[in-house]
Design a protein around this motif. Structure first.
Motif, PDB file in Angstrom:
ATOM      1  N   THR B  65       0.810  -1.218   0.000  1.00 31.55           N
ATOM      2  CA  THR B  65       0.000   0.000   0.000  1.00 31.55           C
ATOM      3  C   THR B  65       0.848   1.275   0.000  1.00 31.55           C
ATOM      4  N   LYS B  69       0.245   4.155  -2.632  1.00 28.13           N
ATOM      5  CA  LYS B  69      -0.174   5.503  -2.245  1.00 28.13           C
ATOM      6  C   LYS B  69       0.743   6.564  -2.844  1.00 28.13           C
ATOM      7  N   ASP B  73      -0.802   9.514  -4.961  1.00 30.08           N
ATOM      8  CA  ASP B  73      -0.619  10.916  -4.546  1.00 30.08           C
ATOM      9  C   ASP B  73      -0.183  11.782  -5.730  1.00 30.08           C
ATOM     10  N   TYR B  93      -9.292   3.600  -4.008  1.00 26.81           N
ATOM     11  CA  TYR B  93      -9.581   4.196  -2.695  1.00 26.81           C
ATOM     12  C   TYR B  93     -10.619   3.391  -1.925  1.00 26.81           C
ATOM     13  N   LEU B  96      -8.650   0.748  -0.411  1.00 25.94           N
ATOM     14  CA  LEU B  96      -7.838   1.308   0.687  1.00 25.94           C
ATOM     15  C   LEU B  96      -8.720   1.805   1.833  1.00 25.94           C
ATOM     16  N   ASP B  97     -10.023   1.739   1.637  1.00 29.18           N
ATOM     17  CA  ASP B  97     -10.991   2.223   2.623  1.00 29.18           C
ATOM     18  C   ASP B  97     -10.776   3.713   2.931  1.00 29.18           C
ATOM     19  N   ASP B  98     -10.379   4.453   1.872  1.00 24.31           N
ATOM     20  CA  ASP B  98     -10.079   5.878   2.064  1.00 24.31           C
ATOM     21  C   ASP B  98     -11.103   6.705   1.273  1.00 24.31           C
ATOM     22  N   HIS B  99     -12.273   6.889   1.878  1.00 19.36           N
ATOM     23  CA  HIS B  99     -13.334   7.618   1.174  1.00 19.36           C
ATOM     24  C   HIS B  99     -13.091   9.124   1.185  1.00 19.36           C
ATOM     25  N   VAL B 100     -12.320   9.588   2.150  1.00 18.05           N
ATOM     26  CA  VAL B 100     -12.071  11.033   2.256  1.00 18.05           C
ATOM     27  C   VAL B 100     -11.287  11.524   1.036  1.00 18.05           C
ATOM     28  N   THR B 101     -10.193  10.815   0.705  1.00 17.87           N
ATOM     29  CA  THR B 101      -9.390  11.236  -0.457  1.00 17.87           C
ATOM     30  C   THR B 101     -10.219  11.138  -1.735  1.00 17.87           C
ATOM     31  N   THR B 129     -18.697  10.311   3.323  1.00 13.34           N
ATOM     32  CA  THR B 129     -17.818  10.885   4.349  1.00 13.34           C
ATOM     33  C   THR B 129     -18.563  11.851   5.279  1.00 13.34           C
TER      34      THR B 129
END
Lengths: 173, 972
Positions: B65, B69, B73, B93, B96-101, B129
């Motif tokens: 990861t 990333k 980025d 995402y 990666l469970d990254d809903h904010v990004t 989010t």
């Protein structure tokens, strides 16, 4: 001593008495949530005086053009509350919703061996539109009747002219 | 220009082809190949963004990861807007469970290239989010650009959700609600109502909701009148049969009278008013009940419908008797009929009589076991009398052929009443909650309910013995097994039978019966309590692991999908469901059962994974990575810590028990008490998990890179001490806890000293980590702790075994489970303590290794000597081995006991049963019910005990192997 209300998420915790019925399937959470999110008007319950769920109907509106119709996905009433007209009450509500959404007809699938249910649907004005071969998987697979009732928008009642030949599940629109 | 256009189209086609190839590789999970291909492509086309993202996706799937990333980025700085890149980024995402990004990516993309598709994606990402402010802005922009009412609805719904998240005292709440109301008012006033459709219903519902939230009822009515003309037809409408009882008025009057009834300080005027109100109330209820009896007593639902009303504390006992007399008019409740001739002439007669028996059980509970037995016998007679009608119905000879098969089997309810009546004495003697506690607390068989048996009423029965009590339970089991064979779909019988089997500890048998309930999906949360905890504590570890995994997946899958359901509700304009979905998320994910399922699964995993993986290793070593991975220690130490939660939900469904339990106060108390116990257990067991897992990882880590671990261990220790009232001497103050509702029992876990032993052992390990040379003394202390623990437990179990009956076997089995689990954790802690000692030695000799090579050999020799001196004698594993061997022997003794032939069981034989029922049932009927089931049931119970005890022995053997491994490893 019952009342008809919208089915809510919290009812998923207390519909077990109804779902113990061997012919009532308990689906995954996503299935119920999708119906509630997409067709909330089509998901209703019957509650008794203690606030227990004693029956429910789950359905949807789908199709294009003259095939735009209401569909009954699941209808069930707890054993102790049968023969009180509750299923008919739920079906009427779904039909009213479908009228409101300007559907042409309402349809449903039922096991060909479920004679009691077929008789009940017939008493509510449904006819066997066609037979769907091996619709219910099992050992062995079982055929289904596709039963229909025309709504007021289908003036010429074209939707309920029975098909002469059975169809395969993949042929259903 | 044309040529350029052709070239561009050709280039696009080429890119498309290459991407398709990459997609296929991604789909087939050929991740390495994806990376090679992308690297090759990027050499020729360094700006191929989508390919870069696909490489990142392949890296994510290879657990790399950090590298992924880094690529992502850089990519998102370019703000890609093409479909392919956006879709690939979404998948990355999401994984990666990254809903904010992702939300930021959509926001930037929709600003760069405003389009309906990108903006709606952006809105949905903001829903995930919970960015309410941004949701509102995006939705309003969409509405301005595309004029769709749905987008307007999104904006208002965002405002309402935002208001909901604020407390009533927050000034932001009224502002948001007022704004929503104004926006909606303006929107509705601008819609041309003469057009077909007028105002969309979903928008109107939002308006009504906004007004309701502000309690603007007059405006709500006006809006309804203006736009609909009638109230929502789907709202509850009272039936017509008993109008008063289902009105708000009924509940209000009942509340008022109850409130003042016991108030001794009220003046005579108020008292007189109250009496008048009560008289009127009772008169109306009486009229309603009479009407209900006349028209409804032959409905199967009559009992369920009536019980809340006839159970009202405001109804005098005379009124209750009067009510029962009306019901009894058509009932055959005297039980004085000829057994071979049916006392019923139709199914309706049967239903009415079942209702009578159910109401009679609830309204006039039996004071003693003999009356209960008599009631059971009466119901059994009725069952057989009704059976002939049902048989003729099934064969189609009855005129009413519309009755479905299930109705023909309605008389099964007589069996349910008979069995539940026979079993009632085992958990609510005298309907006195304290009585339950005292009898449960006493694990000595002869003390169970002797004081509650009302022996005086029937002196010739004074020889009532423990075996008689077992006999009633056994009879109930036989009745239910018989009933289930006749009607396998009777869930009441099935649930009651599960209760009977778990009560006697025959969990494997209960497990077989429970498969007929087909518990699945969300039912694990509401019904899991019927079986899940008994399977674990009954020693069925493999089945338990499977069950816990399946149950946990329900919550985890929902957690993963819940925001998508919310988005669907937005998409389809089901605004009324949005808040409901939010509430449901809280209710399900804060479920106490979820907490218990997670922690018990992890504790089970900790013992089995750690011990079995270590025993297979030539050098016994507990892998910290394995422990951390399997337990997700980092997560448990983070925000997901259940013990910090204040609010838990109890979603257990008790409505399914309504036919099995009379609606009495003790049952309500038990429900509440077991709910409280579950909450405490989640916290305590979670703390124990963290305590063990953090200790393992702390000691096993090469370098102590995480100083937070010690803090977490301390925190867990304090939680356990606070929750259990655990003092340093190991005594627990805050008992009793309850071992689940179904059936109720006192949880012996704390009283046995399991928790205190482990907690004190962890304390010793901590000392060993901190002090040089403490390793050896730590092991000595731990040995002494486990020996002392076992000594106490062994005495307890040996005593129980000397008076073993099927009633006490349930408790013994759970006790053994607690010991086996404690020993597993103790083994892990021994392994950790040895490792802690070795680590300190290694760090002590570390400085010597850094000396110059010429002095190394000399230094090593002197180190070995000083190490041996500091280390003291090698660890003594004998006490640990001894307790394991002793436990194994004891389990074997239990295994060898023939539960059906030990002295107290002397009258547990078919001949005795026949005698017991003599004169009550014909031999023909006795043969029909008991004879076929007798041997099968008896063998089933014995086999169940055998299988469970074997599982315990296997777990003990596993522990023993681990100890032997430690010993071998330590000697090397």
């Amino acid at each position: 001593m019952t009342s008809l209300k919208p089915f809510t998420c919290a009812d998923l915790f207390k519909f077990n008495k109804v779902n113990f019925d061997p012919l009532t399937e308990t689906y995954g959470l996503s299935f119920y949530m999708t119906y509630m999110a997409r067709w909330p008007d089509y998901f209703k319950k019957i509650e008794n005086t203690k606030g227990e769920v004693v029956g429910y109907i789950m359905g949807k509106a789908e199709g294009m053009g003259e095939n735009w119709h209401g569909h009954v996905t699941c209808l069930t009433v707890a054993e102790q509350y049968r023969r009180q007209g509750l299923a008919a009450k739920l079906m009427r509500n779904l039909e009213e919703t479908s009228e409101h959404k300007r559907c042409y007809f309402v349809d449903l699938f039922v096991r060909v061996t479920n004679c009691k249910a077929i008789r009940m649907y017939e008493s509510l004005g449904y006819i066997v539109y066609r037979t769907v071969l091996d619709y219910y998987s099992g050992d062995p697979d079982e055929n289904a009747y596709d039963m229909r009732k025309a709504l007021s928008r289908d003036v010429h009642r074209k939707s309920v002219i029975p098909l002469k030949h059975p169809v395969r599940p993949e042929e259903i629109e | 220009v044309v040529m350029n256009g052709d070239l561009n189209a050709e280039a696009a086609r080429l890119r498309e082809r290459k991407l398709r190839f990459l997609y296929e590789l991604v789909d087939s999970e050929n991740n390495k190949k994806v990376i090679t291909e992308v690297d090759r492509l990027l050499k020729k086309q360094p700006g191929f963004t989508c390919a870069k993202i696909l490489k990142a996706l392949a890296l994510i799937r290879m657990q790399k990861t950090v590298e992924a990333k880094e690529i992502l980025d850089l990519v998102i700085k370019e703000v890609p807007v093409d479909d392919g890149s956006i879709q690939a980024l979404s998948i990355c995402y999401k994984e990666l469970d990254d809903h904010v990004t992702m939300s930021k990516v959509f926001e930037a993309a929709s600003k760069k290239l405003p389009s309906e598709e990108l903006m709606t994606h952006s809105f949905m990402a903001q829903v995930r989010t919970n960015e309410f402010q941004k949701m509102q802005l995006t939705a309003l922009n969409l509405y301005k650009m595309y004029s769709k009412p749905t987008y307007f609805g999104w904006a208002v719904a965002s405002l309402l959700i935002k208001a909901d998240k604020l407390t009533p005292a927050d000034s932001g709440r009224p502002i948001s609600l007022t704004l929503a109301e104004r926006m909606l008012g303006k929107f509705i006033s601008e819609v041309d109502k003469t057009q077909v459709g007028g105002v969309e219903e979903s928008i109107l519902l939002l308006y009504l909701e906004t007004l309701s939230k502000q309690k603007k009822w007059e405006e709500v009515l006006t809006a309804l009148k203006d736009f609909i003309g009638y109230p929502d037809p789907s709202r509850a409408r009272p039936g017509t049969m008993t109008p008063f009882m289902i009105t708000e008025e009924y509940h209000l009057i009942q509340r008022i009278i109850t409130l003042f009834k016991n108030d001794e300080e009220i003046g005579p005027e108020v008292k007189s008013l109250l009496d008048e109100l009560l008289t009127k109330f009772q008169a109306r209820v009486r009229a309603d009940l009479q009407m209900a009896c006349k028209f409804g007593a032959e409905k199967p639902s009559f009992y369920t419908d009536m019980i809340p009303y006839v159970n009202s504390p405001l109804l005098s006992s005379e009124m209750k008797e009067e009510f029962m007399q009306i019901v009894a008019l058509h009932s055959k409740h005297d039980g004085d009929q000829d057994q071979d001739q049916s006392i019923y002439s139709s199914v309706r007669d049967i239903i009415r009589d079942v209702n009578y028996e159910l109401l009679d059980r609830d309204l006039f509970p039996d004071p003693g076991p003999l009356q209960r037995k008599s009631r059971a016998e009466r119901c059994l007679l009725k069952y057989f009398s009704a059976d002939s009608i049902s048989s003729s119905l099934r064969s189609g000879s009855e005129s009413d052929k519309n009755l479905i098969t299930k109705e023909a089997d309605y008389h099964d309810q007589f069996l349910v009443i008979a069995a539940s009546t026979l079993m009632a004495k085992y958990d609510d003697d005298e309907n006195d909650f304290d009585g339950v506690l005292s009898s449960i607390r006493s694990s000595k068989p002869e003390e169970i309910p002797l004081e509650n048996l009302n022996l005086d009423e029937n002196p010739q029965k004074s020889s009532y013995s423990l075996s008689d009590q077992d006999y009633l339970l056994m009879t109930a089991i036989l009745l239910m097994e018989f009933g289930l064979k006749q009607c396998p779909y009777n869930h009441s019988l099935r649930i009651l039978l599960i209760k009977a089997y778990t009560r006697i500890g025959a969990v494997q048998r209960a497990c077989v019966v429970s498969t007929g309930l087909d518990i699945k999906h969300v039912q694990w949360d509401s019904l899991g309590f019927l079986i899940i905890w008994k399977v674990l504590r009954g020693g069925l570890y493999a089945i338990s692991r499977q069950m816990l995994t399946v149950a946990e997946s329900v919550y985890l899958n929902y957690k993963r999908d819940c925001m998508e359901h919310l988005i669907t509700a937005y998409k389809f304009g089901s605004f009324g469901k949005i808040q409901e979905f939010e509430g449901f998320r809280e209710q399900l994910l804060n479920s106490c059962q979820f907490g218990l399922i997670q922690v018990e699964k992890q504790l089970l995993q900790l013992s089995s994974t750690t011990l079995s993986s270590a025993t297979n290793h030539p050098q016994v070593k507990i892998s910290p990575a394995l422990v951390a991975k399997s337990l997700e220690v980092e997560k448990t130490g983070g925000e997901d810590m259940f013990w910090k939660k204040k609010e838990f939900t109890d979603n257990r469904d008790f409505t399914i028990l309504s036919y099995l339990e009379s609606n009495q106060k003790p049952f309500e108390n038990l429900k509440a008490k077991t709910g409280e116990t579950d909450v405490e257990l989640v916290k305590i067991r979670r703390a124990l998990l963290v305590l063990l897992a953090e200790t393992v990882v702390l000691v096993e880590e090469e370098k102590n890179s995480n100083p937070g671990r010690l803090e977490r261990i301390d925190e867990a220790l304090s939680i356990i001490r606070e929750k259990t009232g655990l003092k340093m001497d190991g005594n627990c103050e805050n008992v009793p806890y309850f071992n689940g509702l179904w059936p109720p029992a006192q949880l012996q876990y704390f009283e046995m000293g399991c928790l205190s032993t482990i907690v004190e052992m962890v304390g010793e390990v901590r000392k060993a980590i901190g002090e040089s040379g403490a390793g050896a003394s730590c092991l000595v202390s731990m040995s002494s702790m486990i020996t002392s623990f076992w000594s106490g437990v062994k005495t307890r179990l040996t005593e129980k075994m000397s008076k073993l009956t099927i009633l006490t076997m349930g408790g013994c089995i759970e006790d053994i489970h607690h010991v086996v689990e404690t020993f597993s954790f103790a083994c892990i802690l021994f392994g950790v303590a040895i490792k802690a000692g070795k680590t300190r030695e290694a760090s002590g000799s570390g400085t010597a290794v850094s000396a110059t090579s010429s002095r190394r050999k000399k230094k090593a020799a002197s180190d070995a000597a000083s190490k041996a001196a500091a280390q003291g004698p090698p660890p003594d594993f004998a006490p640990l081995k001894e307790v394991h061997s002793s436990l194994r022997d004891l389990i074997m003794e239990f295994r060898l006991v023939d539960i059906c032939s030990i002295p107290p069981r002397a009258n547990w034989h078919w001949s005795t049963a026949q005698k017991e029922w003599e004169g009550l049932l014909s031999d023909k009927l006795k043969e029909k019910v008991f004879a076929p089931a007798w041997d099968e049931v008896q063998q089933g119970i014995v086999d169940s005990y055998g299988l469970q005890l074997d599982q315990f022995m296997r777990a003990v053997d596993n522990n023993s192997k681990f100890v032997t491994g430690m010993e071998t490893s330590s000697a090397q």
